[in-house]
Write a protein that holds these residues in place. Sequence first.
Motif, PDB file in Angstrom:
ATOM      1  N   ALA A  43       5.444  11.167  -0.363  1.00  0.00           N
ATOM      2  CA  ALA A  43       4.450  10.160   0.052  1.00  0.00           C
ATOM      3  C   ALA A  43       4.085  10.359   1.511  1.00  0.00           C
ATOM      4  O   ALA A  43       2.922  10.282   1.907  1.00  0.00           O
ATOM      5  CB  ALA A  43       5.000   8.750  -0.172  1.00  0.00           C
ATOM      6  N   SER A  44       5.106  10.642   2.332  1.00  0.00           N
ATOM      7  CA  SER A  44       4.859  10.846   3.752  1.00  0.00           C
ATOM      8  C   SER A  44       3.948  12.067   3.950  1.00  0.00           C
ATOM      9  O   SER A  44       3.025  12.030   4.771  1.00  0.00           O
ATOM     10  CB  SER A  44       6.208  11.042   4.456  1.00  0.00           C
ATOM     11  N   ALA A  94       3.280   1.844  -1.898  1.00  0.00           N
ATOM     12  CA  ALA A  94       3.503   2.197  -3.307  1.00  0.00           C
ATOM     13  C   ALA A  94       2.376   3.089  -3.815  1.00  0.00           C
ATOM     14  O   ALA A  94       2.590   3.969  -4.659  1.00  0.00           O
ATOM     15  CB  ALA A  94       3.589   0.919  -4.148  1.00  0.00           C
ATOM     16  N   ARG A 144      18.220   0.539   3.766  1.00  0.00           N
ATOM     17  CA  ARG A 144      17.727   1.418   2.692  1.00  0.00           C
ATOM     18  C   ARG A 144      18.896   2.012   1.904  1.00  0.00           C
ATOM     19  O   ARG A 144      18.838   2.153   0.698  1.00  0.00           O
ATOM     20  CB  ARG A 144      16.851   2.521   3.306  1.00  0.00           C
ATOM     21  N   THR A 153       0.822  -1.218   0.000  1.00  0.00           N
ATOM     22  CA  THR A 153       0.000   0.000   0.000  1.00  0.00           C
ATOM     23  C   THR A 153       0.857   1.269   0.000  1.00  0.00           C
ATOM     24  O   THR A 153       0.412   2.316  -0.453  1.00  0.00           O
ATOM     25  CB  THR A 153      -0.951   0.034   1.210  1.00  0.00           C
TER      26      THR A 153
HETATM   27  O1   DC Z   1       6.096   1.839   2.983  1.00  0.00           O
HETATM   28  P1   DC Z   1       6.581   3.031   2.150  1.00  0.00           P
HETATM   29  O2   DC Z   1       7.873   3.614   2.642  1.00  0.00           O
HETATM   30  O3   DC Z   1       6.617   2.731   0.706  1.00  0.00           O
HETATM   31  O4   DC Z   1       5.439   4.154   2.381  1.00  0.00           O
HETATM   32  C1   DC Z   1       5.534   5.441   1.847  1.00  0.00           C
HETATM   33  C2   DC Z   1       4.783   6.431   2.735  1.00  0.00           C
HETATM   34  O5   DC Z   1       3.377   6.176   2.652  1.00  0.00           O
HETATM   35  C3   DC Z   1       5.137   6.397   4.208  1.00  0.00           C
HETATM   36  O6   DC Z   1       5.822   7.568   4.607  1.00  0.00           O
HETATM   37  C4   DC Z   1       3.850   6.325   4.963  1.00  0.00           C
HETATM   38  C5   DC Z   1       2.775   6.234   3.939  1.00  0.00           C
HETATM   39  N1   DC Z   1       1.909   5.078   4.108  1.00  0.00           N
HETATM   40  C6   DC Z   1       0.778   5.242   4.876  1.00  0.00           C
HETATM   41  O7   DC Z   1       0.567   6.318   5.436  1.00  0.00           O
HETATM   42  N2   DC Z   1      -0.104   4.219   4.991  1.00  0.00           N
HETATM   43  C7   DC Z   1       0.127   3.043   4.404  1.00  0.00           C
HETATM   44  N3   DC Z   1      -0.767   2.050   4.533  1.00  0.00           N
HETATM   45  C8   DC Z   1       1.291   2.850   3.636  1.00  0.00           C
HETATM   46  C9   DC Z   1       2.182   3.884   3.525  1.00  0.00           C
END
Ligand code: DC
Length: 227
Positions: free
Chosen positions: A99-100, A36, A157, A34
Amino acid sequence: MSVFSIAIDGPSGAGKSSVARAVAEKLGAMYLDTGAMYRAVGLYMLKNGVPLDDPAAIAAHCPGVDVRVGYGKDGRQCVYLGEEDVSEAIRAAEVSLAASSVSTVPEVRERMVALQRRIASGHSVVMDGRDIGTKVLPDATLKVFLTASAEVRARRRFHELAQKGMPEPYEKVLEELVRRDDVDTHRAASPLRMAEDAVEVDCSQMTLDEVVEAVAALARQALEAKA
Ligand code: DC
């Protein structure tokens, strides 16, 4: 075997995706990353010049984002923005931060959660993210909270980015990871936290194979208990 669901949550870089993908393969379930999907939303906002510190602007652009998930011939998950395959582009460091940011916006979360539930409905699924056990799949057959120290996660990472030809200095990787942990755990909408009925697995000292075995064993136990 009836349909089951496994939720794997935890902070960035704990190895959730690798573990979830391998466990899904072992158990013959569908895998959904998710994170992604939030990354694709973040990339869309970057491409369209939407300010990432403006939740109202992000919310206003949200209806225009067409995130799609598909699976390649090798079973790998691919993510699309409209017709464009962005599976590689979403891994860039700037997209991690984007994304965050977008994942703090309730309108974005509502859309993603609805899409995730739709994709998974009727299938056995292993889903990884931050809010799978607490929000997306509250009745999951098994909930795992996968953790590791920030240093171990940053080191992993750092190697992953170097391998992909997108190297970043270790100190920068660690700093950004700690920043993302902070945003993810302190946001108002579905913050990262362990579900009350989740099993915590600290994988700081474990190999990937060991973690996969441990989670698969927990899944088998949970399935037997349910049968
Ligand atoms: O798992 P990841 O690093 O690919 O996630 C990217 C960002 O998406 C991360 O900072 C938090 C957010 N995220 C979220 O809030 N809820 C989820 N179910 C998955 C990721």
